[in-house]
Design an enzyme around this catalytic site. Structure first.
Site, short mmCIF file in Angstrom:
data_model
loop_
_atom_site.label_atom_id
_atom_site.label_comp_id
_atom_site.label_asym_id
_atom_site.label_seq_id
_atom_site.Cartn_x
_atom_site.Cartn_y
_atom_site.Cartn_z
N ASN A 136 0.65 -1.20 0.10
CA ASN A 136 -0.24 -0.09 0.10
C ASN A 136 0.81 1.43 -0.08
OD1 ASN A 136 0.69 -0.83 2.80
ND2 ASN A 136 -0.86 0.66 3.55
N GLU A 164 4.31 -3.48 12.46
CA GLU A 164 3.24 -2.53 12.16
C GLU A 164 1.97 -3.42 11.59
OE1 GLU A 164 1.92 0.85 9.87
OE2 GLU A 164 3.29 1.50 10.96
N CYS A 215 -2.77 2.34 6.55
CA CYS A 215 -2.80 1.64 8.04
C CYS A 215 -3.17 2.81 8.87
CB CYS A 215 -1.54 1.04 8.48
SG CYS A 215 -0.08 2.29 8.40
#
Length: 534
Positions: free
Chosen positions: A177, A273, A307
């Site tokens: 992403n 993460e 995110c």
């Protein structure tokens, strides 16, 4: 939502190259970048496709387990010479890289749009973030890594200090992403600390990582210090875990937990993460218009495939109607499109699986009584993976998107009357990655922010204030991750700390002719004295 054509005006005369996207880099350029990846002789290649068109962009060699292990061995050889360089020389590479990134940004903007389907302004966010990371560690890493003196146990007689040594070879598994920004946030500090890096970017956005790798070597990074392998996690994941002296992963929570379990028996470090279901709280004294403007960016940047993007908005009942009206109007004004240029506000989703997931969440909510205030449908007229930015109300806990991460351009609005309830609802999740608070009173905003269980919290901003402040550590609480990137912590996690102390004169045990009881009494008096002077 308004839309922009896939090609407009002057751009229509530019030759179509890879992916059927006008103005994209040439197929030869893509092949040149792919050749920077290691391995691939014994595994079937994978074809990546452009989200805007669905057409092929590159044929990517896939490494095998054995090839990955060989690359780690070669990286270990290169790492020794790199670690032997003074930290200031290593950081100069990042300073030069910072300038190259900004100077050559047009090509990487094209590549990010081509691979990830972003609007150009969202792609530029990656360029600016990457430059900020290079600039920060290019300026501060030598100081952060420098040997440090500390007070010894006995003043003047005990010399004490600590050194920082690189871990060795760091394994980095990067997501699709944010292929440029997240590569830089993990790879740059690892290199600055004197490590070598073996990175596995996602196949979908591998060209962006390979482009940055090329620029790093142009900036003076020795060949072999940063290696890139392409492959499926099911094929090469075990080798990455087994060979890394430290593992850095960005991706889903289930995969992160699985990797943590595999790393733990080796007693090597890792950082993760992971997912998020990020809340925004709009306090009653906030400007509804400003909050709505901030929410559009917070929710729909990179089509919500970020995110730290917001998926839940809690608005005080006193301004809910005003906020909702403004937010829906601003959302409907977003321009959707797939051209290489700054004509669109939002691009497409990146993969068919993301489109299916987003559509399934919205349809599930709609079927159970949620109100679609705007959006809620795919836009195949614009391209195969476009989905309208979507705002929902009347969302209840029995709906999937109430608690599950959607990771797309979908957000739900919830009213509240008591700030305590809003804080409790914002924290009522297994995730804790990012949050935001909008208010007219900065002190009140800071106070609410401090009570939110999230690794980063932004006041009067969605995510960019913390995301862009590289000196701040970034990471998640609860199921959103483990460890931090950015800041001093993002560098020092890639090091082993070593303590050294040298004693002279007075021994730290009683001399031969001094009774131990008398020695202990003397030391007790000394300890009391030391507490006073320190």
């Amino acid at each position: 939502m308004t839309s922009t054509a896939a090609t407009t005006g002057q751009e229509a005369n530019r030759p179509t190259t890879i992916g059927g996207v006008v103005g994209a880099p040439s197929a030869a350029r893509a092949a040149q970048l792919v050749r920077r990846a290691a391995g691939g002789q014994d595994s079937a290649p994978v074809e990546s496709r452009a989200p805007f068109t669905g057409l092929p962009t590159a044929t990517l060699p896939q490494a095998t387990d054995a090839e990955v292990r060989r690359v780690f061995g070669e990286a270990r050889e290169a790492q020794r010479a790199w670690a032997a360089l003074p930290a200031r020389e290593r950081q100069h590479v990042l300073t030069r890289l910072h300038d190259l990134i900004l100077r050559r940004q047009d090509e990487i903007l094209d590549l990010i749009q081509l691979e990830a389907g972003k609007s150009r302004i969202d792609a530029f966010d990656e360029v600016s973030a990457t430059a900020l990371v290079a600039g920060y560690y290019g300026k501060h890493s030598a100081k952060l890594l420098a040997p440090k003196r500390v007070a010894g146990v006995i003043p003047f007689l005990t010399k004490a200090g600590q050194l920082r040594h690189p871990k060795g070879v760091v394994g980095v598994i990067s997501p699709w992403n944010y292929p440029l920004a997240l590569t830089s946030m993990d790879v740059f500090p690892a290199l600055a600390a004197g490590n070598a890096v073996v990175q596995k970017p996602d196949n979908q956005t591998a060209l962006s990582a390979l482009w940055l790798h090329e620029l790093a070597e142009e900036a003076g990074l020795p060949a072999g210090v940063w290696r890139i392998v392409l492959g499926r996690g099911s094929q090469i994941g075990d080798a990455l875990v087994a060979e890394s002296d430290y593992l850095c992963f960005t991706g889903s929570t289930p995969t992160g937990k699985d990797l943590a379990g595999k790393v733990a028996p080796r007693l090597t470090g890792f950082s993760l993460e992971l997912g998020g279901k990020n809340p925004m709280i709009v306090l009653p004294d906030a400007s509804a218009g400003r909050a709505a403007t901030g929410a559009v960016t917070a929710c729909f940047s990179s089509a919500g495939q970020l995110c730290v993007s917001v998926e839940r908005i809690y608005v005080h009942e006193s301004i809910r109607e005003e906020f909702t009206k403004a937010f829906v109007a601003k959302t409907e004004a977003l321009r959707l499109g797939g051209e290489l240029g700054y004509g669109a506000d939002m691009g497409s989703l990146t993969s068919e699986s993301q489109l299916r997931s987003v559509a399934a969440h919205v349809e599930d909510a709609r079927s159970k009584g949620a109100t679609v205030l705007t959006g809620g449908r795919a836009r195949p007229d614009l391209g195969p993976l476009f989905y309208e930015p979507t705002v929902l109300a009347d969302v209840t806990p029995d709906m999937r998107l109430y608690a599950e991460e959607t990771f797309g351009p979908v957000v739900s609005i919830y009213p509240y009357t008591d700030v305590e309830d809003a804080i409790a609802l914002a924290n009522e999740t297994e995730y804790g990655l990012n949050a935001s608070v909008f208010t007219g009173d900065s002190s009140a905003g800071w106070a609410v922010a401090a009570r939110l269980k999230a690794g980063t919290v932004n006041v009067n901003e969605g995510y960019a204030a913390t995301f862009g402040t590289v000196a701040l550590p970034m990471g998640g609480m609860k199921d959103s991750g483990y460890g931090r990137r950015n800041g001093a912590e993002g560098l020092l996690k890639y090091t082993e700390v070593q303590s050294i102390a040298q004693q002279r004169g007075l021994r730290l045990r009683p001399p031969r002719l001094v009774p131990p009881r008398l020695w202990a009494r003397g030391m007790t008096s000394g300890l009391r004295f030391l507490r006073r002077i320190r």
